[in-house]
Design an enzyme around this catalytic site. Sequence first.
Site, PDB file in Angstrom:
ATOM      1  N   SER A 130      20.243  24.016  29.338  1.00 50.53           N
ATOM      2  CA  SER A 130      21.007  24.604  30.453  1.00 50.53           C
ATOM      3  C   SER A 130      22.116  25.542  29.984  1.00 50.53           C
ATOM      4  O   SER A 130      22.624  26.335  30.773  1.00 50.53           O
ATOM      5  CB  SER A 130      21.617  23.490  31.306  1.00 50.53           C
ATOM      6  OG  SER A 130      22.415  22.646  30.494  1.00 50.53           O
ATOM      7  N   ASP A 170      31.282  22.962  35.827  1.00 47.91           N
ATOM      8  CA  ASP A 170      30.968  21.687  36.488  1.00 47.91           C
ATOM      9  C   ASP A 170      31.319  20.566  35.520  1.00 47.91           C
ATOM     10  O   ASP A 170      32.135  20.756  34.630  1.00 47.91           O
ATOM     11  CB  ASP A 170      29.498  21.665  36.967  1.00 47.91           C
ATOM     12  CG  ASP A 170      28.505  21.828  35.815  1.00 47.91           C
ATOM     13  OD1 ASP A 170      28.901  21.666  34.646  1.00 47.91           O
ATOM     14  OD2 ASP A 170      27.319  22.118  36.098  1.00 47.91           O
ATOM     15  N   HIS A 227      29.052  21.859  32.045  1.00 42.78           N
ATOM     16  CA  HIS A 227      28.866  23.238  31.561  1.00 42.78           C
ATOM     17  C   HIS A 227      30.146  24.053  31.608  1.00 42.78           C
ATOM     18  O   HIS A 227      31.023  23.806  32.417  1.00 42.78           O
ATOM     19  CB  HIS A 227      27.790  23.928  32.402  1.00 42.78           C
ATOM     20  CG  HIS A 227      26.500  23.175  32.405  1.00 42.78           C
ATOM     21  ND1 HIS A 227      26.099  22.388  33.454  1.00 42.78           N
ATOM     22  CD2 HIS A 227      25.542  23.072  31.458  1.00 42.78           C
ATOM     23  CE1 HIS A 227      24.931  21.827  33.161  1.00 42.78           C
ATOM     24  NE2 HIS A 227      24.577  22.219  31.948  1.00 42.78           N
TER      25      HIS A 227
END
Length: 353
Positions: free
Chosen positions: A36, A319, A322
């Site tokens: 991610s 978040d 990340h």
Amino acid sequence: MGKLNSFCLILTCMCFLQAIVGQGHEAPALYAFGDSLLDSGNNNYLPTWAKANYYPYGSSSFPFPTGRFSNGKNVADFVAEFLGLPLPPPAMSRESEGTVTGLNYASGSCGILPATGLLLGKCLNLDDQIYKFQCLVEGELTHHFGSKRNLLNYLSKSIVIFNIGSNDIGSYPLFLQSRYSTPQQFAQILLDALSKALKILYGLGVRKVVVFEIGPLGCTPGVARTIPHLGPCSEITNQLISIYNTQLDAMLKDLTSTLHGSNFVIARYFSLGLDIINNPSKYGLTDTRNPCCTALFGTSSCIPMVPGCKDAAERFFWDGVHQTEAVYKIESDQCIHNSSFCSPLSIEELVRL
Ligand SMILES: *[C@@H]1O[C@H](CO)[C@@H](O)[C@H](O)[C@H]1NC(C)=O
């Protein structure tokens, strides 16, 4: 008149020469592999809970959510911009068809080991990503470039970046019951698999590869909150990471010295990440502890449709896990220009080789 003409002729020749030389100094493509931290939307096309294709993801830089796990661009995007290339589209998307300027294979929640990330659904693990790239090279790219010579020239000048392993290391407690007993052994299993993948890329013709260290995951809000007495960072998590990063450095040096003509570069992100977290003002940030969006309790993701904080440009965490685009920009700038950070060669230097 004669003088002017020969002056023009010389000028034309110089421009022509520069055009040829300049051509040789460009990267024709950027390919990204990982999780991610680099995903540009592959998970949009997969049955998984690990998705970022909803507001407020992407809201700082894109007109609509793209599937990037941040408020804006990630490191693959910034590097592509530096190289003058389009942002590499997700390999799973329609846009990838016929694209020769590079693709993004990274897939959120996935990792090096096939078992990593499966709790959340389907994702592209390292083997999947390498296999897809191999198909691209042997199919579309072979067809596009016509000759083996042109294809190899293209691959050898392309830049490849990796940021993978965070999810494997994050899942280490899950693997503890199985055969990986010590952190050293676990790190070695991961690096053996990564090394195998890098050798496959080399075999296909890739020569310029940048691999990011695992960052200080022990400092992410989720982990830090579970073990508050340890302060902002969990040393336990960070210990396994530093074992991994040390072995990664040795592995990349070894590959560079054994695979003729190869350049495997390490991006020393662990120390930089820790330094940013501990000295925010040095980097123009104010908050390096709290997520900018409202992260779902106990998970890492932003609650859908709830706007992020107003000062995302001064935050470390977007978040629960990340980083913000601002942090990805710092990392990218360092890797592009600083050969002590992206070592032994910065991307700028790698391109000029
Ligand atoms: C370059 O990178 C090294 C290692 O991360 C760091 O110590 C140094 O401060 C960086 N230099 C600049 C100018 O940012």
